[in-house]
Write a protein that holds these residues in place. Structure first.
Motif, PDB file in Angstrom:
ATOM      1  N   CYS A  23      66.792  61.759 103.112  1.00 38.60           N
ATOM      2  CA  CYS A  23      67.383  61.003 102.009  1.00 38.60           C
ATOM      3  C   CYS A  23      66.813  61.448 100.669  1.00 38.60           C
ATOM      4  CB  CYS A  23      67.152  59.503 102.211  1.00 38.60           C
ATOM      5  SG  CYS A  23      68.319  58.735 103.375  1.00 38.60           S
ATOM      6  N   TRP A  24      65.599  62.011 100.667  1.00 38.31           N
ATOM      7  CA  TRP A  24      65.069  62.544  99.415  1.00 38.31           C
ATOM      8  C   TRP A  24      65.929  63.707  98.944  1.00 38.31           C
ATOM      9  CZ3 TRP A  24      63.547  67.039  97.187  1.00 38.31           C
ATOM     10  CH2 TRP A  24      62.835  66.943  95.995  1.00 38.31           C
ATOM     11  N   ASP A  25      66.361  64.563  99.866  1.00 36.10           N
ATOM     12  CA  ASP A  25      67.256  65.666  99.504  1.00 36.10           C
ATOM     13  C   ASP A  25      68.571  65.121  98.957  1.00 36.10           C
ATOM     14  OD1 ASP A  25      65.404  67.574 100.429  1.00 36.10           O
ATOM     15  OD2 ASP A  25      66.171  67.404 102.473  1.00 36.10           O
ATOM     16  N   ILE A  26      69.073  64.045  99.569  1.00 33.82           N
ATOM     17  CA  ILE A  26      70.291  63.410  99.072  1.00 33.82           C
ATOM     18  C   ILE A  26      70.078  62.934  97.637  1.00 33.82           C
ATOM     19  CG2 ILE A  26      71.797  61.391  99.326  1.00 33.82           C
ATOM     20  CD1 ILE A  26      72.380  63.382 101.474  1.00 33.82           C
ATOM     21  N   PHE A  27      68.931  62.305  97.397  1.00 36.34           N
ATOM     22  CA  PHE A  27      68.601  61.818  96.060  1.00 36.34           C
ATOM     23  C   PHE A  27      68.578  62.964  95.059  1.00 36.34           C
ATOM     24  CE2 PHE A  27      65.166  60.726  92.975  1.00 36.34           C
ATOM     25  CZ  PHE A  27      65.831  59.691  92.325  1.00 36.34           C
ATOM     26  N   ASP A  28      67.984  64.073  95.455  1.00 36.64           N
ATOM     27  CA  ASP A  28      67.917  65.251  94.590  1.00 36.64           C
ATOM     28  C   ASP A  28      69.323  65.767  94.273  1.00 36.64           C
ATOM     29  OD1 ASP A  28      66.231  66.985  93.144  1.00 36.64           O
ATOM     30  OD2 ASP A  28      66.510  68.557  94.652  1.00 36.64           O
ATOM     31  N   GLU A  35      74.120  59.832  86.906  1.00 33.38           N
ATOM     32  CA  GLU A  35      72.983  59.428  86.091  1.00 33.38           C
ATOM     33  C   GLU A  35      71.958  58.688  86.950  1.00 33.38           C
ATOM     34  OE1 GLU A  35      72.402  60.133  82.947  1.00 33.38           O
ATOM     35  OE2 GLU A  35      74.301  61.204  82.693  1.00 33.38           O
ATOM     36  N   LEU A  36      70.673  58.868  86.626  1.00 31.56           N
ATOM     37  CA  LEU A  36      69.612  58.207  87.377  1.00 31.56           C
ATOM     38  C   LEU A  36      69.800  56.697  87.385  1.00 31.56           C
ATOM     39  CD1 LEU A  36      66.897  58.286  88.878  1.00 31.56           C
ATOM     40  CD2 LEU A  36      65.762  58.265  86.652  1.00 31.56           C
ATOM     41  N   THR A  37      70.175  56.125  86.247  1.00 29.99           N
ATOM     42  CA  THR A  37      70.359  54.673  86.182  1.00 29.99           C
ATOM     43  C   THR A  37      71.460  54.212  87.123  1.00 29.99           C
ATOM     44  OG1 THR A  37      71.791  55.030  84.253  1.00 29.99           O
ATOM     45  CG2 THR A  37      69.495  54.435  83.836  1.00 29.99           C
ATOM     46  N   ASP A  38      72.515  55.013  87.279  1.00 27.56           N
ATOM     47  CA  ASP A  38      73.608  54.653  88.189  1.00 27.56           C
ATOM     48  C   ASP A  38      73.150  54.731  89.639  1.00 27.56           C
ATOM     49  OD1 ASP A  38      75.356  54.237  86.088  1.00 27.56           O
ATOM     50  OD2 ASP A  38      76.106  56.293  86.120  1.00 27.56           O
ATOM     51  N   ILE A  39      72.341  55.738  89.955  1.00 26.95           N
ATOM     52  CA  ILE A  39      71.851  55.898  91.328  1.00 26.95           C
ATOM     53  C   ILE A  39      70.953  54.723  91.694  1.00 26.95           C
ATOM     54  CG2 ILE A  39      70.467  57.348  92.867  1.00 26.95           C
ATOM     55  CD1 ILE A  39      71.271  59.738  91.091  1.00 26.95           C
ATOM     56  N   LEU A  40      70.071  54.338  90.774  1.00 29.05           N
ATOM     57  CA  LEU A  40      69.143  53.240  91.049  1.00 29.05           C
ATOM     58  C   LEU A  40      69.838  51.888  91.037  1.00 29.05           C
ATOM     59  CD1 LEU A  40      66.071  54.409  88.948  1.00 29.05           C
ATOM     60  CD2 LEU A  40      66.412  54.606  91.409  1.00 29.05           C
ATOM     61  N   ALA A  41      71.013  51.801  90.408  1.00 32.60           N
ATOM     62  CA  ALA A  41      71.723  50.526  90.335  1.00 32.60           C
ATOM     63  C   ALA A  41      72.370  50.159  91.663  1.00 32.60           C
ATOM     64  CB  ALA A  41      72.790  50.576  89.242  1.00 32.60           C
ATOM     65  N   CYS A  57      71.040  55.640 102.995  1.00 33.07           N
ATOM     66  CA  CYS A  57      69.902  55.885 102.112  1.00 33.07           C
ATOM     67  C   CYS A  57      69.866  54.825 101.008  1.00 33.07           C
ATOM     68  CB  CYS A  57      70.005  57.262 101.457  1.00 33.07           C
ATOM     69  SG  CYS A  57      70.103  58.659 102.599  1.00 33.07           S
ATOM     70  N   SER A  58      68.663  54.498 100.587  1.00 41.30           N
ATOM     71  CA  SER A  58      68.512  53.622  99.428  1.00 41.30           C
ATOM     72  C   SER A  58      67.452  54.196  98.510  1.00 41.30           C
ATOM     73  CB  SER A  58      68.138  52.194  99.855  1.00 41.30           C
ATOM     74  OG  SER A  58      66.783  52.122 100.251  1.00 41.30           O
ATOM     75  N   PHE A  59      67.589  53.897  97.213  1.00 41.77           N
ATOM     76  CA  PHE A  59      66.678  54.404  96.198  1.00 41.77           C
ATOM     77  C   PHE A  59      66.296  53.240  95.282  1.00 41.77           C
ATOM     78  CE2 PHE A  59      70.107  57.431  97.153  1.00 41.77           C
ATOM     79  CZ  PHE A  59      69.392  58.338  97.913  1.00 41.77           C
ATOM     80  N   VAL A  60      65.015  52.873  95.274  1.00 42.66           N
ATOM     81  CA  VAL A  60      64.561  51.682  94.572  1.00 42.66           C
ATOM     82  C   VAL A  60      63.543  52.059  93.506  1.00 42.66           C
ATOM     83  CG1 VAL A  60      63.447  49.434  94.815  1.00 42.66           C
ATOM     84  CG2 VAL A  60      64.918  50.294  96.653  1.00 42.66           C
ATOM     85  N   ASP A  61      63.760  51.604  92.289  1.00 40.10           N
ATOM     86  CA  ASP A  61      62.823  51.804  91.193  1.00 40.10           C
ATOM     87  C   ASP A  61      61.626  50.880  91.412  1.00 40.10           C
ATOM     88  OD1 ASP A  61      61.447  52.113  88.826  1.00 40.10           O
ATOM     89  OD2 ASP A  61      63.218  51.910  87.550  1.00 40.10           O
ATOM     90  N   MET A  62      60.435  51.472  91.584  1.00 43.23           N
ATOM     91  CA  MET A  62      59.235  50.682  91.843  1.00 43.23           C
ATOM     92  C   MET A  62      58.628  50.125  90.552  1.00 43.23           C
ATOM     93  SD  MET A  62      58.713  50.778  95.170  1.00 43.23           S
ATOM     94  CE  MET A  62      56.966  50.618  95.556  1.00 43.23           C
ATOM     95  N   GLY A  63      59.179  50.514  89.404  1.00 40.76           N
ATOM     96  CA  GLY A  63      58.707  49.978  88.136  1.00 40.76           C
ATOM     97  C   GLY A  63      57.427  50.597  87.627  1.00 40.76           C
ATOM     98  N   ASP A  64      56.935  51.670  88.243  1.00 38.56           N
ATOM     99  CA  ASP A  64      55.693  52.311  87.804  1.00 38.56           C
ATOM    100  C   ASP A  64      55.852  53.827  87.778  1.00 38.56           C
ATOM    101  OD1 ASP A  64      55.935  52.765  90.475  1.00 38.56           O
ATOM    102  OD2 ASP A  64      53.910  52.163  91.019  1.00 38.56           O
ATOM    103  N   SER A  65      57.023  54.275  87.351  1.00 36.90           N
ATOM    104  CA  SER A  65      57.351  55.708  87.288  1.00 36.90           C
ATOM    105  C   SER A  65      57.510  56.330  88.669  1.00 36.90           C
ATOM    106  CB  SER A  65      56.289  56.488  86.484  1.00 36.90           C
ATOM    107  OG  SER A  65      56.201  55.991  85.174  1.00 36.90           O
ATOM    108  N   THR A  66      57.720  55.494  89.697  1.00 32.91           N
ATOM    109  CA  THR A  66      57.956  56.004  91.044  1.00 32.91           C
ATOM    110  C   THR A  66      59.210  55.364  91.630  1.00 32.91           C
ATOM    111  OG1 THR A  66      56.571  54.308  92.098  1.00 32.91           O
ATOM    112  CG2 THR A  66      55.502  56.395  91.476  1.00 32.91           C
ATOM    113  N   ILE A  67      59.730  55.997  92.675  1.00 34.74           N
ATOM    114  CA  ILE A  67      60.936  55.525  93.348  1.00 34.74           C
ATOM    115  C   ILE A  67      60.663  55.483  94.839  1.00 34.74           C
ATOM    116  CG2 ILE A  67      63.337  56.115  93.919  1.00 34.74           C
ATOM    117  CD1 ILE A  67      63.542  57.328  91.116  1.00 34.74           C
TER     118      ILE A  67
END
Length: 344
Positions: A23-28, A35-41, A57-67
């Motif tokens: 799923c990391w490759d999918i994210f890439d 847009e990153l904001t759309d992916i995280l939304a 796959c899911s992609f979650v903003d951890m709020g500390d510059s990490t996902i």
């Protein structure tokens, strides 16, 4: 079920997943099409890996510059995880523990995400190559809500979870919430066995760590797995259709978002002609005094002025080839007629 939160982001399906192993490759891949904001939304979505396997796959903003990048490998409804439902061949989180193959509470075949132990071990190894902390996590959610806002648990994916039977064993919890009671960087007590799927007993505090959710708990209340005793206030147990979801996750750095590029329209830049200004007083740049105040502590005068940005100015019929400088003058006018560098 209306509690299940799933949304999608429009992407170029041709490019996404073509060579993806995780799923990391999918994210890439998604970063090149959305847009990153759309992916995280979005909450989560289904993609196809290069192997042909469908994954959620899911992609979650951890709020500390990490996902948090997560892959769903098991999702079962409360109806099929209760005490009275047959469980066979558990002996570990991924040893082909059977619920009900007709479980379609999430709108997809339950067997679609029931991975073999060998598959998850290989996938875990691949995912670790992208992790920034060298840790793979077990991410537990309800109704595939990955927002980490209520009823979730994130803990390091211990090798014991694959094969070992344990009762009340203490394992590290990175972050969790059960019925509004949170816990971070502590421990909790877990069970699993041949006839007992992996789960946390949220009514006990044998490890002396995460115990806040003992408040309001039912006797021997279970969470995130086999439900001998369950509390309807816990989202995973709120209805027979509510699901408990198991994801394998890694934490990755959030990609840097390039600063927006502003294209300057040359034709829109203000200019003026010194000849017209000197002879007729026309084309004078606008100057607005926005504020004028006195600081009584040091008797200083503070003046805020709004000026029009002037590009190149023209003079002596030479075209707009000269730069423009504003001078704020506080001395007598014409006090130094021979030097522009002097006030006046």
């Amino acid at each position: 079920d209306e509690d299940i939160r799933v949304s999608s982001v429009q992407v170029d399906a041709v490019n996404v997943g073509a060579g993806a192993e995780t799923c990391w490759d999918i994210f890439d891949d998604l970063l090149s099409t959305a847009e990153l904001t759309d992916i995280l939304a979005m909450q989560s979505d289904i993609y196809t890996l290069s192997s042909g396997q469908s994954v959620r796959c899911s992609f979650v903003d951890m709020g500390d510059s990490t996902i948090l990048v997560s892959t769903l490998f098991l999702s079962g409804s409360l109806a099929n995880m209760k005490e009275d439902q047959p469980l066979e061949n558990c002996g570990g989180l991924l040893n082909d523990c059977v619920f009900n193959e007709d479980d379609v509470s999430v709108g997809e075949s339950a067997s679609q995400y029931r991975w073999s132990k060998a598959s998850i071990v290989d996938y875990r190894a691949l995912s670790l190559q992208q992790s920034i902390d060298g840790v793979a996590y077990l991410f537990l959610t309800c109704n595939q809500n990955v927002a980490m806002d209520d009823d979730f648990m994130l803990l390091p994916f211990n090798e014991d979870f694959l094969t070992t039977e344990f009762g009340g064993a203490c394992y590290e919890i990175t972050k969790a919430d059960i019925r509004g009671y949170g816990c971070e960087n502590d421990v909790g007590n877990f069970w699993q066995g041949a006839d007992m799927h992996f789960h946390l007993d949220s009514s006990l505090c044998r490890c002396g760590g995460c115990c806040a959710w003992n408040a309001g708990a039912y006797i021997t209340e279970d969470s995130f797995g086999l439900y001998y005793s369950f509390n309807p206030d816990f989202t995973c147990a709120s209805s027979d259709a509510a699901t408990t979801d198991y994801w394998i996750s890694v934490i990755v750095d959030k990609p840097l978002t390039p600063a927006p590029t502003t294209v300057c329209d040359e034709s829109a830049v203000a200019t003026f002609d010194w000849g017209e200004l000197m002879t007729s007083g026309t084309a004078k740049p606008e100057v607005v005094v926005v504020d004028m105040s006195v600081d009584e502590t040091d008797l200083s005068l503070n003046i805020e002025v709004q000026l029009t940005f002037e590009g190149r100015s023209s003079a002596d019929n030479q075209g707009a080839v000269f730069g423009t400088t504003y001078v704020l003058d506080f001395e007598d006018f014409d006090a130094h007629t021979d030097s522009i560098a002097q006030p006046g």
